[in-house]
Design an enzyme around this catalytic site. Sequence first.
Site, PDB file in Angstrom:
ATOM      1  N   ASN A 164      -5.527  12.404   0.058  1.00 49.78           N
ATOM      2  CA  ASN A 164      -4.643  11.574   0.887  1.00 49.78           C
ATOM      3  C   ASN A 164      -5.509  10.856   1.913  1.00 49.78           C
ATOM      4  OD1 ASN A 164      -1.979  10.630   1.626  1.00 49.78           O
ATOM      5  ND2 ASN A 164      -2.140  11.869   3.463  1.00 49.78           N
ATOM      6  N   LYS A 165      -4.882  10.046   2.722  1.00 50.62           N
ATOM      7  CA  LYS A 165      -5.600   9.242   3.715  1.00 50.62           C
ATOM      8  C   LYS A 165      -6.626  10.068   4.479  1.00 50.62           C
ATOM      9  CE  LYS A 165      -5.363   5.771   4.232  1.00 50.62           C
ATOM     10  NZ  LYS A 165      -6.338   4.877   3.550  1.00 50.62           N
ATOM     11  N   ARG A 177      -7.685  -0.590  -6.721  1.00 47.47           N
ATOM     12  CA  ARG A 177      -7.913   0.585  -5.869  1.00 47.47           C
ATOM     13  C   ARG A 177      -8.072   1.805  -6.783  1.00 47.47           C
ATOM     14  NH1 ARG A 177      -4.376   1.258  -0.603  1.00 47.47           N
ATOM     15  NH2 ARG A 177      -6.293   2.296   0.044  1.00 47.47           N
ATOM     16  N   ALA A 194       0.749   5.011  -2.362  1.00 51.32           N
ATOM     17  CA  ALA A 194       0.643   5.198  -3.813  1.00 51.32           C
ATOM     18  C   ALA A 194       1.883   4.727  -4.606  1.00 51.32           C
ATOM     19  CB  ALA A 194       0.304   6.658  -4.112  1.00 51.32           C
ATOM     20  N   ARG A 203       0.841  -1.193   0.000  1.00 47.06           N
ATOM     21  CA  ARG A 203       0.000   0.000   0.000  1.00 47.06           C
ATOM     22  C   ARG A 203       0.875   1.240   0.000  1.00 47.06           C
ATOM     23  NH1 ARG A 203       2.061   1.984   3.744  1.00 47.06           N
ATOM     24  NH2 ARG A 203       0.665   3.768   3.521  1.00 47.06           N
ATOM     25  N   ASP A 252      -2.283  10.581  -2.664  1.00 50.30           N
ATOM     26  CA  ASP A 252      -2.621   9.515  -3.619  1.00 50.30           C
ATOM     27  C   ASP A 252      -2.951  10.056  -4.995  1.00 50.30           C
ATOM     28  OD1 ASP A 252      -3.028   8.200  -0.902  1.00 50.30           O
ATOM     29  OD2 ASP A 252      -3.102   6.543  -2.332  1.00 50.30           O
TER      30      ASP A 252
HETATM   31  O1  MRU Z   1      -4.717   3.276   2.095  1.00 48.32           O
HETATM   32  P1  MRU Z   1      -3.230   3.484   2.020  1.00 48.32           P
HETATM   33  O2  MRU Z   1      -2.504   2.959   3.203  1.00 48.32           O
HETATM   34  O3  MRU Z   1      -2.654   2.976   0.719  1.00 48.32           O
HETATM   35  O4  MRU Z   1      -3.060   5.061   2.025  1.00 48.32           O
HETATM   36  C1  MRU Z   1      -1.783   5.587   1.871  1.00 48.32           C
HETATM   37  C2  MRU Z   1      -1.730   7.069   1.942  1.00 48.32           C
HETATM   38  O5  MRU Z   1      -2.711   7.735   2.126  1.00 48.32           O
HETATM   39  C3  MRU Z   1      -0.379   7.681   1.716  1.00 48.32           C
HETATM   40  O6  MRU Z   1      -0.255   8.883   2.415  1.00 48.32           O
HETATM   41  C4  MRU Z   1      -0.198   7.973   0.219  1.00 48.32           C
HETATM   42  O7  MRU Z   1      -0.479   6.850  -0.563  1.00 48.32           O
HETATM   43  C5  MRU Z   1       1.176   8.447  -0.091  1.00 48.32           C
HETATM   44  S1  MRU Z   1       2.387   7.181   0.121  1.00 48.32           S
HETATM   45  C6  MRU Z   1       3.899   7.881  -0.231  1.00 48.32           C
END
Ligand code: MRU
Length: 363
Positions: free
Chosen positions: A256-257, A98, A57, A55, A246
């Site tokens: 983002n998350k 995703r 991005a 997981r 993302d």
């Molecule tokens: O659901 P996830 O764990 O894949 O979410 C990840 C994030 O939100 C990260 O902040 C994002 O992908 C950037 S990773 C460098």
Amino acid sequence: MSEQKNIMEYETVALDDRGPAVVILDQTKLPGSVELIRLTSAQEIWDAIYYLKVRGAPAIGVAAAFGIYVLAEGIRTEDYDAFLEEFRKQKRYLDSARPTAVNLSWALERMEQIVLQNPGKSVKEIRTLLRQEAVAIRDEDIRVCRAIGEYGLTLVKPGDGILTHCNAGQLATVKYGTATAPIYLGQERGYHFRVFADETRPLLQGARLTAYELQASGVDVTLICDNMSATVMKNGWVNAVFVGCDRVAANGDAANKIGTSAVAAVAAHYGVPVYVCAPTSTIDRNTESGDGIRIEQRPAEEVTEMWYRERMAPEGVKVFNPAFDVTDHSLIAGIVTEYGIARAPYTESLQRIFEQKGSHPLT
Ligand code: MRU
């Protein structure tokens, strides 16, 4: 298989030297146990991405590139058209794992271009080129994250407090991470940052992954619950927020998350700058604004019972579980890319970043 090394010594995602397979560090098991798993089928690769075994991005992009290469090795034909048709079918399938992280489709698209640009070559030669391209995507990620780290480091000073949300760390990339890259480079140079890691409900990427990898690297990290960011900012303990993303829209809105936009709103209140660390592979200029970003919805169980010893919510309760939110560009002080820091107005500055990428590619 279970092993005893520092977590930073493992590759998040790799190609198996012994035969066509993707090897990933299963992130759903961290920090309790370190397990490497080998993926060979389309279903296994899709599941690994969907269930967040791999997981973040950039790591998703690398896994998809390795994954489609592995699947291409299994396409049993030497006819170009038949190969292309099957390749596209597998690509569409992986791409459906995703929806928000643009690196998934970005990497798959790059891989498809290799097939499309080489119709005169044998399928065997195309497979070799696909392997090279996937490895190039992996290697670029290291250079890109390091460059983000260098630019990000110019935004802070030794001893600063930095807050981060989710895991945009090494585990989300090949090396360095994006939001953590300035932290790791600062660590190498004796900056002694004090980092606050949000636990990041509901899947706890901050508690399980960010706190784990920063601690393993000797960084001064303090874990906080998601509802504590206002307190640490009010106390004056945070000089900057660094987060990953993302998908960044052309106007600078950044997905983002889930919870990132709340952190950004709190930071605006306390005058703390928020920097979004974004490789250009995460910038989607085809999406005009955050309104056009599709937000992944995930199962209710992630909120009601996952990570608890027993279910913590009444049976049948309605649950809203978006995996990401969009931080409005007005709350972002800068977007840190491998080509420099974009500042508002983002439509223009991101355009300039891509012009620079076109004239001086980092790769
Ligand atoms: O659901 P996830 O764990 O894949 O979410 C990840 C994030 O939100 C990260 O902040 C994002 O992908 C950037 S990773 C460098």
